[in-house]
Design an enzyme around this catalytic site. Structure first.
Site, PDB file in Angstrom:
ATOM      1  N   GLY A   1     -18.606  21.362  -7.750  1.00 29.00           N
ATOM      2  CA  GLY A   1     -18.421  19.913  -7.714  1.00 29.00           C
ATOM      3  C   GLY A   1     -17.312  19.523  -6.752  1.00 29.00           C
ATOM      4  O   GLY A   1     -16.363  20.277  -6.547  1.00 29.00           O
TER       5      GLY A   1
ATOM      6  N   ARG B   1     -13.055  13.049  -5.691  1.00 27.30           N
ATOM      7  CA  ARG B   1     -12.211  12.324  -4.748  1.00 27.30           C
ATOM      8  C   ARG B   1     -10.945  13.113  -4.430  1.00 27.30           C
ATOM      9  O   ARG B   1     -10.469  13.126  -3.314  1.00 27.30           O
ATOM     10  CB  ARG B   1     -11.819  11.006  -5.416  1.00 27.30           C
ATOM     11  CG  ARG B   1     -11.704   9.873  -4.475  1.00 27.30           C
ATOM     12  CD  ARG B   1     -11.450   8.584  -5.214  1.00 27.30           C
ATOM     13  NE  ARG B   1     -12.244   8.470  -6.459  1.00 27.30           N
ATOM     14  CZ  ARG B   1     -12.259   7.386  -7.219  1.00 27.30           C
ATOM     15  NH1 ARG B   1     -11.547   6.340  -6.878  1.00 27.30           N
ATOM     16  NH2 ARG B   1     -12.977   7.325  -8.325  1.00 27.30           N
TER      17      ARG B   1
ATOM     18  N   ALA C   1     -10.271  16.486  -5.740  1.00 25.75           N
ATOM     19  CA  ALA C   1     -10.271  17.933  -5.950  1.00 25.75           C
ATOM     20  C   ALA C   1     -11.678  18.507  -5.856  1.00 25.75           C
ATOM     21  O   ALA C   1     -12.663  17.775  -5.895  1.00 25.75           O
ATOM     22  CB  ALA C   1      -9.690  18.226  -7.332  1.00 25.75           C
TER      23      ALA C   1
ATOM     24  N   LYS D   1     -10.505  23.415 -11.314  1.00 27.29           N
ATOM     25  CA  LYS D   1     -10.432  22.222 -10.464  1.00 27.29           C
ATOM     26  C   LYS D   1      -9.209  22.401  -9.578  1.00 27.29           C
ATOM     27  O   LYS D   1      -8.087  22.530 -10.091  1.00 27.29           O
ATOM     28  CB  LYS D   1     -10.306  20.981 -11.359  1.00 27.29           C
ATOM     29  CG  LYS D   1     -10.465  19.681 -10.628  1.00 27.29           C
ATOM     30  CD  LYS D   1     -10.564  18.546 -11.641  1.00 27.29           C
ATOM     31  CE  LYS D   1     -10.713  17.213 -10.975  1.00 27.29           C
ATOM     32  NZ  LYS D   1     -10.758  16.122 -11.950  1.00 27.29           N
TER      33      LYS D   1
ATOM     34  N   ASP E   1     -12.644   5.756 -15.138  1.00 22.11           N
ATOM     35  CA  ASP E   1     -13.593   6.139 -14.078  1.00 22.11           C
ATOM     36  C   ASP E   1     -14.825   6.776 -14.721  1.00 22.11           C
ATOM     37  O   ASP E   1     -15.331   7.806 -14.262  1.00 22.11           O
ATOM     38  CB  ASP E   1     -12.925   7.100 -13.093  1.00 22.11           C
ATOM     39  CG  ASP E   1     -13.721   7.209 -11.784  1.00 22.11           C
ATOM     40  OD1 ASP E   1     -14.548   6.308 -11.513  1.00 22.11           O
ATOM     41  OD2 ASP E   1     -13.525   8.201 -11.042  1.00 22.11           O
TER      42      ASP E   1
HETATM   43  N1  ADE Z   1     -18.271  20.102 -12.539  1.00 23.23           N
HETATM   44  C1  ADE Z   1     -17.087  19.550 -12.759  1.00 23.23           C
HETATM   45  N2  ADE Z   1     -16.494  20.122 -13.801  1.00 23.23           N
HETATM   46  C2  ADE Z   1     -17.327  21.063 -14.247  1.00 23.23           C
HETATM   47  C3  ADE Z   1     -17.288  21.982 -15.305  1.00 23.23           C
HETATM   48  N3  ADE Z   1     -16.249  22.027 -16.102  1.00 23.23           N
HETATM   49  N4  ADE Z   1     -18.303  22.793 -15.508  1.00 23.23           N
HETATM   50  C4  ADE Z   1     -19.345  22.709 -14.691  1.00 23.23           C
HETATM   51  N5  ADE Z   1     -19.463  21.881 -13.676  1.00 23.23           N
HETATM   52  C5  ADE Z   1     -18.456  21.061 -13.452  1.00 23.23           C
END
Ligand code: ADE
Length: 536
Positions: A219, A222, A224, A249, A349
């Site tokens: 993923g 914005r 990270a 993250k 958000d």
């Molecule tokens: N995308 C953002 N956070 C996530 C997570 N904890 N597990 C899987 N996909 C994600």
């Protein structure tokens, strides 16, 4: 044998104290004081210990002389001999052994027959008590020798203890992470008793960073990027180390503030809820110029991506909407389901890409980078400084206009409820129970990409538009309830919106009603049929 004998009836403290101190001969020693009766009859037995019964004490003639005793049985006659003797010379043809001992420990001298015992010692009248069973004690134990011989064992023990201690610390940290990943409160919001140790700030203050291997990006936000990663676990068995899949993250150093905000939100252990992403730990990876947040990983990804490729059955829809409302109600609440106080949080958000789909097809809310702790002590100025934040598409009219009521912290919750309504609409639009299901489109889908605040204002405030809810959707009584709830949540007037808690209760009640389409929907028309395969 020439012996000068000084008969003494009592030597007194002078001799005793000066010639020997604690059994150690000192340089300025006087001649030894010994029992000196030569050979006498005795009824001593060669077991345990017995006294010589010699009433003559003698200061030995020469300094080097020590006290000696001999026990001997010859037929019916048993004798004890007490004398002074120079250990450099043989006595009865035998060299004295152990004569520096302070006690007279009898040793059998087999060469002189089965009933011949002899002892020698260096202490005042030490040959008075004849000890046949040697004592074990400090006098016969050479402590330094024992210590030296035990040194390798001691070192090994210290090494093993240190390794074990380090291992336990590692294990403890990992098990804490595992505990934090475990279920908190059940879906029915019942209270699960948890140990207080679970309620700690999970910032990893250790200098040692967690053993995490990043896999791939799952993923991009914005502030990270999110990676799937492996957190190595300690293993008790040989072979590759087991691991726990986690999400990491990663914030670049410029986004420190966002990382800090999210850490601040997660630091309240009472945030733990099955419909809120489970936080594991936070780390400053200074050398890489990065800030990390480690959380649970959900392989099904975010709700927006999920809805793009999946249709939802009615049962599945119930699960998703129920869990989403529960998650938001928990965020907004100032008590846990167990009644413990917690700080209410506004997400600010909320959108389908900030909701994750769990393996059991329930949801959890994630991404708290813009969230606000609704501390009751916060001043209007502080709240005002928090500014207009969020994603324009999902912004409530009062947020788009920057006219949020800062006097009342409930306003922030009301804006979240509006955003949730749009997400609920997106979910419903992909449910097979509504009839014809179109391709996934976000709310206000006619605006492509990331619409700006001004475009959204035109639609949401000037035109008072909301996503379309066709009549056909409401044929299903369950979906009808969901649709009414959605409409009650996106009201133009923030005060008129339902609370997240109320939505969760409504959905909970719906969960217990029978909404099977056979009973409630008159006929399965062609238009009600699923157009896309049900992937789950
Ligand atoms: N995308 C953002 N956070 C996530 C997570 N904890 N597990 C899987 N996909 C994600």
């Amino acid at each position: 044998m020439e012996r000068a004998r000084f008969l003494v009836f009592w030597c007194g403290a002078i001799h005793c104290g000066i010639s020997h101190l604690n059994g150690h001969t000192v340089g300025l020693s006087f001649n030894q004081l010994c029992k000196f009766c030569d050979v006498r009859l005795t009824d001593c037995k060669p077991t345990g210990s017995c006294l010589s019964n010699c009433n003559i004490s003698s200061i030995c003639e020469r300094r080097e002389e020590v006290c000696v005793a001999v026990w001997h049985r010859d037929g019916e006659i048993t004798t004890v001999e007490t004398v002074c003797h120079d250990p450099s010379l043989t006595f009865h043809g035998i060299m004295l052994e152990n004569y520096k001992s302070t006690k007279c420990e009898m040793k059998q001298i087999k060469a002189l027959g089965p009933h011949f015992y002899m002892c020698s010692c260096t202490w005042e009248e030490c040959n008075d008590e004849l000890i046949f069973t040697p004592l074990t004690g400090p006098s016969i134990i050479n402590v330094p020798v024992i210590l030296i011989s035990l040194l390798p064992v001691l070192l090994l023990a210290v090494l093993i203890i240190s390794v074990y201690y380090c291992y336990r610390i590692q294990d403890f940290r990992r098990s804490r992470l595992r505990t934090k990943r475990g279920p908190a409160h059940s879906c029915s919001d019942t209270c699960t008793i948890m140990g207080k140790e679970d309620y700690t700030n999970s910032m990893n203050h250790n200098t040692e960073l967690l053993p995490i291997q990043l896999d791939s990006v799952v993923g991009k936000g914005r502030f990270a990027e999110v990676y799937r990663a492996r957190l190595e676990q300690t293993s008790h068995t040989p072979g590759p180390a087991p691991f726990q899949t986690v999400a990491v993250k990663i914030f670049p150093s410029e986004e420190y503030a966002s990382w800090k905000t999210e850490c601040g939100i997660f630091s309240d252990a009472e945030l733990r809820h099955e419909n809120v992403l489970h936080f594991l730990t936070a780390e400053r990876r200074q050398t890489q110029g990065q800030y990390w947040l480690v959380t649970a990983y959900h392989a099904r990804g975010n709700l927006q991506d999920y809805l793009r490729v999946h249709l939802l059955s009615w049962d599945h829809l119930q699960k998703v909407v129920c869990s989403l409302a529960r998650g938001l109600a928990h965020l907004h609440g100032d008590r846990t389901p167990c009644g413990r106080p917690k700080t209410a949080i506004a997400h600010r958000d909320l959108k389908s890409s900030n909701v994750l789909v769990k393996d059991d097809l329930t949801c959890c809310i994630c991404d708290f980078g813009l969230s606000l702790r609704l501390d009751t002590s916060m001043s209007v100025d502080e709240l005002a400084n928090s500014g207009q934040v969020g994603t324009a598409r999902y912004m409530a009219p009062e947020v788009l206009e920057s006219r949020i009521n800062l006097e009342n912290i409930e306003s922030f919750k009301q804006s979240d409820v509006y955003s949730m309504a749009l997400v609920l609409w997106e979910i419903t639009s992909r449910c097979t129970a509504i009839g014809d299901v179109l391709e996934y489109a976000p709310a206000f889908g006619k605006l492509q990409g990331n619409p700006c605040v001004e475009s959204m204002k035109d639609i949401v405030i000037r035109d008072r538009e909301r996503p379309d809810i066709p009549h056909s959707w409401c044929k299903h009584p369950g979906v009808d309830t969901v649709c009414h709830t959605i409409q009650d949540c996106w009201d133009q007037d923030p005060e008129s919106r339902l609370t997240a808690h109320c939505v969760a209760e409504r959905f909970n009640a719906m969960d217990h009603e029978d909404h099977s389409p056979e009973q409630k929907i008159p006929s399965d028309t062609e238009s009600d049929k699923v157009q896309l395969p049900l992937l789950d």
